[in-house]
Design an enzyme around this catalytic site. Structure first.
Site, PDB file in Angstrom:
ATOM      1  N   ARG A 231       0.821  -1.206   0.000  1.00 35.38           N
ATOM      2  CA  ARG A 231       0.000   0.000   0.000  1.00 35.38           C
ATOM      3  C   ARG A 231       0.861   1.264   0.000  1.00 35.38           C
ATOM      4  NH1 ARG A 231      -2.808  -1.438   3.953  1.00 35.38           N
ATOM      5  NH2 ARG A 231      -4.693  -2.079   2.879  1.00 35.38           N
ATOM      6  N   TYR A 232       2.003   1.216   0.658  1.00 32.50           N
ATOM      7  CA  TYR A 232       2.898   2.363   0.768  1.00 32.50           C
ATOM      8  C   TYR A 232       4.186   2.060   0.011  1.00 32.50           C
ATOM      9  CZ  TYR A 232      -0.236   3.114   4.746  1.00 32.50           C
ATOM     10  OH  TYR A 232      -1.336   3.258   5.545  1.00 32.50           O
TER      11      TYR A 232
ATOM     12  N   ARG B  98       7.264   0.135   2.072  1.00 34.83           N
ATOM     13  CA  ARG B  98       7.044  -1.007   2.939  1.00 34.83           C
ATOM     14  C   ARG B  98       5.911  -1.880   2.400  1.00 34.83           C
ATOM     15  NH1 ARG B  98       5.516   3.769   4.606  1.00 34.83           N
ATOM     16  NH2 ARG B  98       3.621   4.179   5.803  1.00 34.83           N
TER      17      ARG B  98
ATOM     18  N   CYS C  72      -4.006 -17.713  13.859  1.00 28.60           N
ATOM     19  CA  CYS C  72      -3.645 -16.950  15.058  1.00 28.60           C
ATOM     20  C   CYS C  72      -3.710 -17.861  16.281  1.00 28.60           C
ATOM     21  CB  CYS C  72      -4.602 -15.778  15.270  1.00 28.60           C
ATOM     22  SG  CYS C  72      -4.601 -14.546  13.948  1.00 28.60           S
TER      23      CYS C  72
ATOM     24  N   CYS D 252      -9.579 -12.604  17.851  1.00 26.10           N
ATOM     25  CA  CYS D 252     -10.219 -11.436  18.447  1.00 26.10           C
ATOM     26  C   CYS D 252     -11.566 -11.210  17.773  1.00 26.10           C
ATOM     27  CB  CYS D 252      -9.332 -10.209  18.279  1.00 26.10           C
ATOM     28  SG  CYS D 252      -7.678 -10.413  18.972  1.00 26.10           S
TER      29      CYS D 252
ATOM     30  N   CYS E 114     -11.531  -8.403  14.955  1.00 29.09           N
ATOM     31  CA  CYS E 114     -10.457  -8.444  13.968  1.00 29.09           C
ATOM     32  C   CYS E 114     -10.899  -7.884  12.617  1.00 29.09           C
ATOM     33  CB  CYS E 114      -9.989  -9.882  13.789  1.00 29.09           C
ATOM     34  SG  CYS E 114      -8.688 -10.074  12.550  1.00 29.09           S
TER      35      CYS E 114
ATOM     36  N   ARG F 115      -9.495  -8.545   9.853  1.00 29.17           N
ATOM     37  CA  ARG F 115      -9.337  -9.594   8.839  1.00 29.17           C
ATOM     38  C   ARG F 115     -10.145 -10.829   9.231  1.00 29.17           C
ATOM     39  NH1 ARG F 115      -3.324  -8.161   8.566  1.00 29.17           N
ATOM     40  NH2 ARG F 115      -3.216  -6.688   6.835  1.00 29.17           N
TER      41      ARG F 115
ATOM     42  N   ASP G 105     -11.690  -0.597  12.929  1.00 27.47           N
ATOM     43  CA  ASP G 105     -12.008  -0.655  11.499  1.00 27.47           C
ATOM     44  C   ASP G 105     -13.449  -1.096  11.272  1.00 27.47           C
ATOM     45  OD1 ASP G 105      -9.420   0.058  10.422  1.00 27.47           O
ATOM     46  OD2 ASP G 105      -8.708  -1.880  11.163  1.00 27.47           O
TER      47      ASP G 105
ATOM     48  N   ASP H  38      -7.319   3.850   9.801  1.00 26.44           N
ATOM     49  CA  ASP H  38      -7.027   3.260   8.497  1.00 26.44           C
ATOM     50  C   ASP H  38      -8.199   3.592   7.585  1.00 26.44           C
ATOM     51  OD1 ASP H  38      -5.557   1.746   6.658  1.00 26.44           O
ATOM     52  OD2 ASP H  38      -5.047   0.274   8.193  1.00 26.44           O
TER      53      ASP H  38
ATOM     54  N   LYS I  43      -3.289   4.993   6.264  1.00 25.84           N
ATOM     55  CA  LYS I  43      -3.512   5.446   7.636  1.00 25.84           C
ATOM     56  C   LYS I  43      -3.344   6.958   7.733  1.00 25.84           C
ATOM     57  CE  LYS I  43      -1.930   1.215   9.944  1.00 25.84           C
ATOM     58  NZ  LYS I  43      -1.666   0.417   8.733  1.00 25.84           N
TER      59      LYS I  43
END
Length: 352
Positions: free
Chosen positions: A91-92, A95, A104, A108, A111, A113, A274, A311, A318
């Protein structure tokens, strides 16, 4: 603690006292759609007598997760739009994310995702797809930092992590490697010397970003796991999601930031929740988040100040959304607000 199994079903949660048995039928659809896993370390922290326990709220399924809103999206931060090959999000310019696995240690309930993680999710990259992902990084000289995320990369074996690090080591333009993980708090017993050694690099700067949301998560065992990472020469930063009923008051949030700093972890990001499906009951109004940031600024050391970040949906990146302290027109008189909320005159920019 490590002998107790991770809880992965509603029945297991009920047997452990985390759910009343009469709630199970109403949660079957939630558990069928979104993965469930609560490690022994987190189970031990839950106060089952407290219906609003902030640890349970993060991990125990809730019927509200099926209440998706029109503004919510299965890909709220636009990963897919910026994925040139499977496993990469770029995206950037400088990075890229490398998503080795979508597994995981815990799942959570908030989450972003949540539609792709879990045993029925997108899985772990195959050798061929990992080759393609690393080839993309090698062929893109602008990538200065690789962020290993997922899923949680620290659920992988030290052998697998060593192999990936060795291949990143061979890419000269990658200078920084960052691991995003919840493992040091949710499964601290798995942070072994072998695992830590697998993360190290002779030529790259390696960081570990720890996700924790409540000060109770920084147990003695978790702090020891983090110390093992830091003492090996790997700096740590923190990531926290602002969550209703978990950390949306100044006392709790401040205690968490202090706990990070006491553990030698620099607070990094405080994320606005999000727009993932079925997470509206966790989101905190931005104005409230800004007020909390003001409270932290007034009462806590500068070391304890994260950046409050949002985000932008659909992959636009972000942006910081913390409170502003300066008002007035450029070149003219300015007003600056101190940590107590009092405004003061400031002469503004010097004239040419």
């Amino acid at each position: 603690m490590s002998e107790t199994p991770t809880l992965r079903t509603l029945e297991a949660l009920a047997d452990a006292g985390l759910l009343p048995a009469d709630r199970l039928p109403s949660l079957e659809a939630v558990a069928a759609r979104y993965a469930v896993a609560i490690t022994p370390a987190m189970t031990a922290l839950v106060d089952a007598s407290d219906p609003a326990d902030p640890i349970a709220r993060q991990f125990v399924p809730d019927r509200a997760e099926l209440d998706a809103l029109p503004i919510e999206s299965a890909d709220p931060v636009g990963d897919e739009a910026h994925s040139p090959v499977e496993g990469i999000v770029h995206r950037y310019p400088d990075r890229a994310l490398l998503k080795l696995t979508h597994t995981c240690a815990v799942y959570c309930r908030f989450c972003f995702r949540r539609e792709v993680v879990g045993p029925d999710g997108a899985g772990t990259l195959t050798p061929a797809r990992l080759d393609a992902a690393l080839a993309y990084i090698a062929a893109t000289p602008a990538i200065w930092e690789v962020i290993l995320t997922g899923g949680d990369p620290l659920v992988l074996s030290p052998r697998r992590l060593r192999e990936v690090m060795a291949r990143l080591e061979a890419i000269d333009h990658v200078r920084v490697v960052r691991f995003h993980s919840r493992v040091p708090v949710v499964a601290p017993e798995t942070v072994t010397d072998d695992l830590v050694a697998a993360l190290k690099s002779p030529t790259k700067a390696v960081y570990v970003a720890l996700h924790a949301n409540h000060p109770r998560e920084l147990t003695v065992e978790a702090r020891a796991a983090c110390a093992k990472i830091i003492d090996a020469g790997l700096p740590m930063v923190s990531q926290t999601v602002l969550l209703r009923g978990v950390n949306d008051d100044a006392a709790t949030l401040g205690a968490l930031m202090r706990a990070f700093v006491e553990t030698r972890i620099k607070p990094y990001y405080l994320h606005q929740g999000d727009l993932a499906p079925g997470t509206g009951h966790f989101r905190v109004p931005i104005a409230q988040g800004q007020a909390l940031m003001r409270a932290l600024r007034g009462d806590l050391s500068g070391l304890c100040q994260p950046t409050y970040i949002l985000d932008i949906p659909d992959g636009h990146g972000k942006a910081p959304i913390g409170p502003g302290y300066l008002t007035g027109e450029p070149g003219g008189p300015l007003r600056i607000e101190d940590p107590a909320g009092v405004r003061h005159a400031y002469p503004g920019d010097p004239k040419e």
